[in-house]
Design an enzyme around this catalytic site. Structure first.
Site, short mmCIF file in Angstrom:
data_model
loop_
_atom_site.label_atom_id
_atom_site.label_comp_id
_atom_site.label_asym_id
_atom_site.label_seq_id
_atom_site.Cartn_x
_atom_site.Cartn_y
_atom_site.Cartn_z
N ASP A 73 0.84 -1.20 0.00
CA ASP A 73 0.00 0.00 0.00
C ASP A 73 0.87 1.25 0.00
OD1 ASP A 73 0.73 -0.66 2.68
OD2 ASP A 73 -0.82 0.66 3.46
N GLU A 135 -0.09 -0.78 5.88
CA GLU A 135 1.01 -0.22 6.67
C GLU A 135 0.92 1.30 6.69
OE1 GLU A 135 5.03 1.24 7.79
OE2 GLU A 135 3.85 1.69 6.01
N GLU A 136 0.55 1.88 5.57
CA GLU A 136 0.42 3.32 5.50
C GLU A 136 -0.86 3.81 6.15
OE1 GLU A 136 2.80 5.03 4.76
OE2 GLU A 136 4.03 4.11 3.20
N HIS A 349 6.90 9.58 -0.11
CA HIS A 349 5.72 10.38 0.20
C HIS A 349 5.74 11.75 -0.48
CE1 HIS A 349 4.41 8.04 4.07
NE2 HIS A 349 4.96 7.23 3.18
#
Length: 376
Positions: A73, A135-136, A349
């Site tokens: 993810d 996870e994100e 990110h």
């Protein structure tokens, strides 16, 4: 079977797996790993209709057992991209795409490393992959829930390598051998709203909140230790919801976060916060959430072997580090030793997230040699 790491990474980037979506990422990995001889299990967890996609794959049934952990993810792409965030474009020696650094590139490199070593000779022992799609996001139904399933089904690893982008500037900068714990606490103090000219008719909650925050921030939690920097308490929000200058507010709230090292446990810090608040405002409310405890993997043979392989391929001795935010290693550390090493995370990110193709290819060789050094 040989694998082109750039091609596999590009295919993964093409899956628009913005958390909690999967968009075929797990199926792509499962098909690729099945082609390499792995047995695969989909272990989707969570509420019906919104389950988190998870994948466990294992090759071999003997020890030693090395597990690679990661997540497919990614965070939303946001604005400001020059390159298509899901187009996996190569330019100027770099591969661009959301998640290539964090951490689809690491996953592709490990799979390619297994394929490379397997093409040379049969593997000894066992190698597995624990891949999550959560996870994100909240990280409630991913690695945290797959690990108990692994233990119940005889898949306890001897060591786990998490492929997060640990390197700030250059490949070979950092191996993470621990992480700080993290807790959030919300303090709410009820008062009595009133006119500022008639304070005797009101009860100002701010006047009790301020000494609480003063006491909490005045304490030196610790001086750090051999592997960790000092713990840190930060007040991140104070709010009374008041837009008037002549009104005593009826409620005051504060939010704080503590990033703590192995000198503390989360529940002990929460109790200290409660006791401090109670001394000033006995009826105040304190809510707390511990997202992970601090942990350390003591440097041993497995970490030393990883350091030696990284040195061999990058020419630098990696720093053993415990800084930064949290990762799924906080869950894994409850079951087996874990270390983290992956790509350069300078663009994770961000818009136009990218990694050097040379780094991606070098990571394949690092992972390949680590598999061998681990006894596989």
């Amino acid at each position: 079977m040989s694998l082109d790491v750039v091609a596999l990474a590009a295919q993964l980037i093409g899956c628009r797996s913005v958390t909690p979506a999967d968009d075929g990422a797990m199926a792509l990995l499962a098909d690729t790993l099945t082609g390499l001889g792995f047995s695969t299990d989909r272990i989707d967890c969570g509420p019906d209709g919104s389950q988190t996609p998870n994948l466990f794959a294992r090759l071999g049934d003997k020890g030693p057992h090395l597990c690679f952990a990661g997540h497919t993810d990614v965070v939303p792409p946001g604005d400001g991209w020059v390159h298509d965030p899901f187009g996996a474009q190569c330019a100027d020696g770099k591969l661009y795409g959301r998640g290539i650094a964090d951490m689809k590139g690491g996953i592709a490199a490990f799979v390619a490393a297994v394929a490379l070593l397997k093409a040379e000779r049969p593997l000894k022992g066992s190698v597995s992959l624990l891949i999550t799609g959560d996870e994100e996001g909240p990280a409630l139904h991913g690695t945290k829930e797959v690990l108990p399933w692994m233990m119940e089904n005889g898949h306890r690893p001897d060591f786990c390598l998490l492929g997060e982008p640990t390197n700030p500037d250059r490949l070979g900068d950092v191996i993470k051998i621990g992480r700080r714990g993290s807790l959030n606490a919300w303090i709410t103090i009820d008062g009595v709203q009133g006119h500022v000219a008639y304070p005797h008719l009101a009860d100002n909650p701010v006047h009790r909140l301020l000494p609480i925050l003063s006491d909490l921030t005045a304490r030196v939690l610790d001086e750090g230790n051999a592997h960790f920097a000092p713990s840190s308490l930060q007040v991140v929000s104070v709010d009374v919801g008041n837009t008037a200058t002549n009104v005593i507010p009826g409620k005051a709230t504060a939010l704080l976060n503590i990033r703590f090292n192995t000198e503390h446990r989360g529940d002990e810090l929460v109790q200290w916060i409660r006791d401090t608040v109670s001394a000033h405002a006995p009826r105040a409310q304190v809510e707390a959430s511990i997202s992970g405890e601090a942990f350390l993997t003591e440097p041993g043979a497995a970490v030393a072997a990883l350091s030696e392989v990284v040195l061999r391929h990058t020419g630098q001795v990696p720093r053993l580090d415990t800084g930064g935010g949290t990762s799924d290693a906080r869950f894994i550390a409850q079951y087996c030793p874990v270390a983290e090493f992956g790509l350069v995370g300078a663009t994770m990110h961000k818009a136009d997230e990218c990694v050097a193709i040379a780094d991606l290819q070098a990571l394949v060789l690092i992972y390949r040699d680590y598999l061998e050094a681990f006894g596989l």
